[in-house]
Enzyme design. Structure first.
Site, PDB file in Angstrom:
ATOM      1  N   CYS A 174     -10.794   0.823   4.083  1.00 38.80           N
ATOM      2  CA  CYS A 174      -9.273   0.438   3.478  1.00 38.80           C
ATOM      3  C   CYS A 174      -8.625   1.689   3.377  1.00 38.80           C
ATOM      4  CB  CYS A 174      -9.411  -0.606   2.411  1.00 38.80           C
ATOM      5  SG  CYS A 174      -7.620  -0.974   1.590  1.00 38.80           S
ATOM      6  N   LEU A 175      -7.320   2.045   3.503  1.00 35.01           N
ATOM      7  CA  LEU A 175      -6.906   3.388   3.439  1.00 35.01           C
ATOM      8  C   LEU A 175      -6.565   3.217   1.895  1.00 35.01           C
ATOM      9  CD1 LEU A 175      -4.145   3.227   6.248  1.00 35.01           C
ATOM     10  CD2 LEU A 175      -6.353   4.461   5.965  1.00 35.01           C
ATOM     11  N   HIS A 228      -4.132  -8.262   0.715  1.00 33.89           N
ATOM     12  CA  HIS A 228      -3.328  -7.073  -0.006  1.00 33.89           C
ATOM     13  C   HIS A 228      -2.015  -8.014  -0.423  1.00 33.89           C
ATOM     14  CE1 HIS A 228      -5.428  -3.523   0.197  1.00 33.89           C
ATOM     15  NE2 HIS A 228      -5.590  -3.535   1.824  1.00 33.89           N
ATOM     16  N   HIS A 247      -7.649  -9.116   6.157  1.00 35.31           N
ATOM     17  CA  HIS A 247      -7.778  -8.044   5.199  1.00 35.31           C
ATOM     18  C   HIS A 247      -6.529  -7.596   4.649  1.00 35.31           C
ATOM     19  CE1 HIS A 247      -9.524  -3.968   4.063  1.00 35.31           C
ATOM     20  NE2 HIS A 247      -8.126  -3.900   4.254  1.00 35.31           N
ATOM     21  N   GLU A 248      -5.333  -7.578   5.666  1.00 32.59           N
ATOM     22  CA  GLU A 248      -4.001  -6.984   5.174  1.00 32.59           C
ATOM     23  C   GLU A 248      -3.421  -8.270   4.433  1.00 32.59           C
ATOM     24  OE1 GLU A 248      -3.421  -4.081   5.316  1.00 32.59           O
ATOM     25  OE2 GLU A 248      -4.922  -3.403   6.915  1.00 32.59           O
ATOM     26  N   GLN A 303       0.926  -1.274   0.041  1.00 29.18           N
ATOM     27  CA  GLN A 303       0.036  -0.016   0.147  1.00 29.18           C
ATOM     28  C   GLN A 303       0.906   1.219   0.070  1.00 29.18           C
ATOM     29  OE1 GLN A 303      -2.673  -1.507   3.329  1.00 29.18           O
ATOM     30  NE2 GLN A 303      -3.980  -0.428   1.864  1.00 29.18           N
TER      31      GLN A 303
END
Length: 174
Positions: free
Chosen positions: A98-99, A144, A140-141, A51
């Site tokens: 989410c960022l 990514h 979640h992470e 990210q």
């Protein structure tokens, strides 16, 4: 060290599958510091290295739970080369954000708990059963790290609604 810009959809780098960290080095620890600085500046609770444009299997989480005085208490956790060893059959639904998909939220169903293995910033191995928000955030992470974004778990209609809301918000901000 540095607050780095967080990559947002539709940037194709978010679809990159991250590579494992061979050795936990001072460079890895500097990346982790930058990740925490960037996550805190964006007011997030989790961030994967991709990210901020680094395709390595590193993620940071800080659920920043409320202390006795009502102020957030930081409890930073580092996960290097994380892997989920076992997922609970029970599912839970959590409203995720989410960022990389700023200010958009949707209900996502995931296993309620999981057993995971990872290395910390000192290269120490961990094997732990995670539950609740920590289990959700880790999953979640970890998505990514595989090039998956939380909206990929939504129906096509819900995903399109989130993307339209995001486009509208970006247009209004411009």
């Amino acid at each position: 060290m540095a607050v780095l810009p967080i990559i947002e959809i539709p940037d194709p780098r978010l679809r990159t599958i991250s590579t494992p960290v061979a050795d936990v080095t001072d460079e890895t620890r500097a990346l982790i510091t930058d990740m925490f600085d960037s996550m805190y500046a964006a007011r997030g609770i989790g961030l994967a290295a991709i990210q901020i444009g680094v395709p390595q299997r590193v993620l940071v989480i800080d659920l920043q739970e409320e202390g006795e005085d009502g102020k957030p208490v930081r409890a930073p956790r580092v996960f290097i080369n994380p892997e989920i060893v076992e997922k609970a059959p029970e599912q839970s639904v959590y409203t995720e954000g989410c960022l990389s998909v700023p200010d958009q939220f949707a209900d996502v169903e995931r296993p309620a708990s999981c057993r995971a293995r990872w290395l910390d910033e000192d290269g120490v191995a961990h094997d732990e059963e995670l539950t609740g928000l920590l289990a959700t955030c880790l999953q979640h992470e970890m998505d990514h790290l595989e090039g998956i974004i939380f909206i990929d778990h939504l129906s096509r209609l819900k995903r399109e609604m989130v993307l339209k809301k995001l486009a509208k918000a970006r247009k209004a901000a411009a």
